[in-house]
Enzyme design. Structure first.
Site, PDB file in Angstrom:
ATOM      1  CB  SER A  33      -2.185   7.120  -0.751  1.00  0.00           C
ATOM      2  OG  SER A  33      -1.129   6.864  -1.635  1.00  0.00           O
ATOM      3  CG  HIS A  66      -2.332   5.737  -6.316  1.00  0.00           C
ATOM      4  ND1 HIS A  66      -2.218   7.108  -6.387  1.00  0.00           N
ATOM      5  CD2 HIS A  66      -1.779   5.379  -5.142  1.00  0.00           C
ATOM      6  CE1 HIS A  66      -1.611   7.559  -5.301  1.00  0.00           C
ATOM      7  NE2 HIS A  66      -1.338   6.528  -4.531  1.00  0.00           N
ATOM      8  CG  HIS A  89       3.933   7.391  -6.581  1.00  0.00           C
ATOM      9  ND1 HIS A  89       2.786   6.685  -6.861  1.00  0.00           N
ATOM     10  CD2 HIS A  89       3.631   8.238  -5.564  1.00  0.00           C
ATOM     11  CE1 HIS A  89       1.812   7.093  -6.053  1.00  0.00           C
ATOM     12  NE2 HIS A  89       2.295   8.032  -5.265  1.00  0.00           N
ATOM     13  CE1 TYR A  91       5.822   3.617  -5.284  1.00  0.00           C
ATOM     14  CE2 TYR A  91       6.065   5.801  -4.326  1.00  0.00           C
ATOM     15  CZ  TYR A  91       5.290   4.691  -4.607  1.00  0.00           C
ATOM     16  OH  TYR A  91       3.971   4.667  -4.212  1.00  0.00           O
ATOM     17  CD  GLU A  92       3.735   3.791  -9.406  1.00  0.00           C
ATOM     18  OE1 GLU A  92       3.081   3.060 -10.173  1.00  0.00           O
ATOM     19  OE2 GLU A  92       3.309   4.889  -8.986  1.00  0.00           O
ATOM     20  CB  ALA A 119      -0.953   9.508   2.256  1.00  0.00           C
ATOM     21  CG  MET A 225       7.592   8.263  -0.899  1.00  0.00           C
ATOM     22  SD  MET A 225       7.312   6.476  -0.876  1.00  0.00           S
ATOM     23  CE  MET A 225       7.769   6.096   0.826  1.00  0.00           C
ATOM     24  CB  SER A 226       3.558  12.016  -4.559  1.00  0.00           C
ATOM     25  OG  SER A 226       2.768  12.505  -3.479  1.00  0.00           O
ATOM     26  CG  ASN A 249       3.232   7.373   8.713  1.00  0.00           C
ATOM     27  OD1 ASN A 249       2.882   7.647   7.564  1.00  0.00           O
ATOM     28  ND2 ASN A 249       4.496   7.415   9.097  1.00  0.00           N
ATOM     29  CG  HIS A 283       0.463   1.248   0.873  1.00  0.00           C
ATOM     30  ND1 HIS A 283       0.707   2.557   0.541  1.00  0.00           N
ATOM     31  CD2 HIS A 283      -0.477   0.816  -0.007  1.00  0.00           C
ATOM     32  CE1 HIS A 283      -0.027   2.910  -0.506  1.00  0.00           C
ATOM     33  NE2 HIS A 283      -0.756   1.868  -0.844  1.00  0.00           N
TER      34      HIS A 283
END
Length: 310
Positions: A33, A66, A89, A91-92, A119, A225-226, A249, A283
């Site tokens: 990201s 992306h 990902h 979660y998609e 990220a 998450m990746s 963050n 995001h």
């Protein structure tokens, strides 16, 4: 059709359309990201781009930041490389098989080394937004629970049934990175390079405070998450792995305020909401932090690959 057969079809599709100089990339770089600028480090010619939608069986990302294309080109005048601009990902709604499929294709393109970027949220209090962490280990709770990219019949054409992961993060490559960091970082920069542990979570929600504290107590330095499923498959294929997290963050680890705390009783609703929102991740914040750190990440990755393969 097996995963191997699908990956072979995708690899043959790409090779048949690539210039000879680019048909066997030595390195593959996965742009996380906000880090799509990494693909701009290749020479203008020869160069080839493919939308994921045009490649047989390739996953298509749906998340902002992306783009969804492969960029082939030369690094440092002579090193063929492929850049994956955007990833799909879990979660998609994609399966573990699908989100790791590009790694299988890279193996059949005869890639030697895969560099993964992402990220991530900082769990370690010494990490600041904009810092870069090089992965030297990971925590894969989903995999330990059985949601694993190697679950099912083993693809013998790629690797063994029970691959070890204690050696997942190549030490020679990490040593190169530390040497490169001293050369590419501007003297006035306050950005720091760390090594540490990445915790994979399924998403798409950011972690609660309690979840963040749990992961930190388990030894994780960042959370995202990746990347980890891709690393597992890369090592199953025998690829060398180098991975980076850009800290975009700082995760909130402080316990949530209790509703019966005496000092909160006279505060207005707006003040209470502000207390809960302090440090909340978003995001857009992730993408902005990626933009400001992209140049340093580009110089670092390029310097390392040129020195490894040059």
């Amino acid at each position: 059709m097996s995963v191997f057969e699908k990956a072979k079809e995708a690899a043959l599709f790409l090779k048949s359309r690539l210039p000879v100089d680019l048909q066997n990339p030595q390195a593959a770089v996965v742009c996380g990201s906000g880090l799509s600028g990494l693909a701009n480090t290749v020479q203008a010619e020869p160069r080839a781009e493919f939308d994921y939608a045009s490649i047989p069986h390739f996953p298509r990302p749906t998340v902002a930041g992306h783009a969804g294309k492969l960029v082939f080109g030369l690094l440092g005048q002579k090193i063929p490389a492929v850049f994956m601009v955007g990833r799909s990902h879990y979660y998609e709604g994609s399966s573990m098989d699908l989100i790791t499929f590009p790694i299988r294709v890279f193996k059949l393109l005869e890639v030697d080394t895969v560099v993964l970027t992402n990220a991530a949220g900082g769990l370690n209090s010494s990490f600041k937004v904009g810092d870069i962490m090089m992965l030297n280990d990971h925590i894969f709770l989903a995999g330990l629970a059985g949601n694993h990219p190697l679950r099912g019949q083993n693809e013998e054409e790629f690797g063994v049934r029970f691959p070890p992961l204690s050696d997942a993060y190549d030490l020679i490559l990490r040593r190169h990175v530390h040497h490169a960091w001293k050369e590419v970082l501007p003297p006035q920069s306050t950005r720091r390079l760390h090594e540490g542990v990445y915790a994979f979570v399924g998403g798409p929600t950011y972690e609660t405070r309690a979840e963040s504290r749990m992961l930190r107590m388990m030894g994780a330095d960042v959370v995202g998450m990746s990347t980890v499923p891709e690393i597992v498959v890369a090592r199953h294929c025998g690829l060398r792995v180098l991975a980076f997290s850009l800290v975009t963050n700082n995760a909130v680890l402080d316990p949530v305020p209790r509703g019966d705390e005496q000092e909160l009783q006279e505060k207005a609703a707006g003040e209470l909401n502000a207390m809960l929102e302090e440090g909340k991740a978003g995001h857009e914040e992730v993408l902005e932090a990626g933009r400001t750190a992209a140049l340093d990440m580009e110089k670092l990755v390029t310097h390392v690959l040129v020195n490894v393969f040059g």
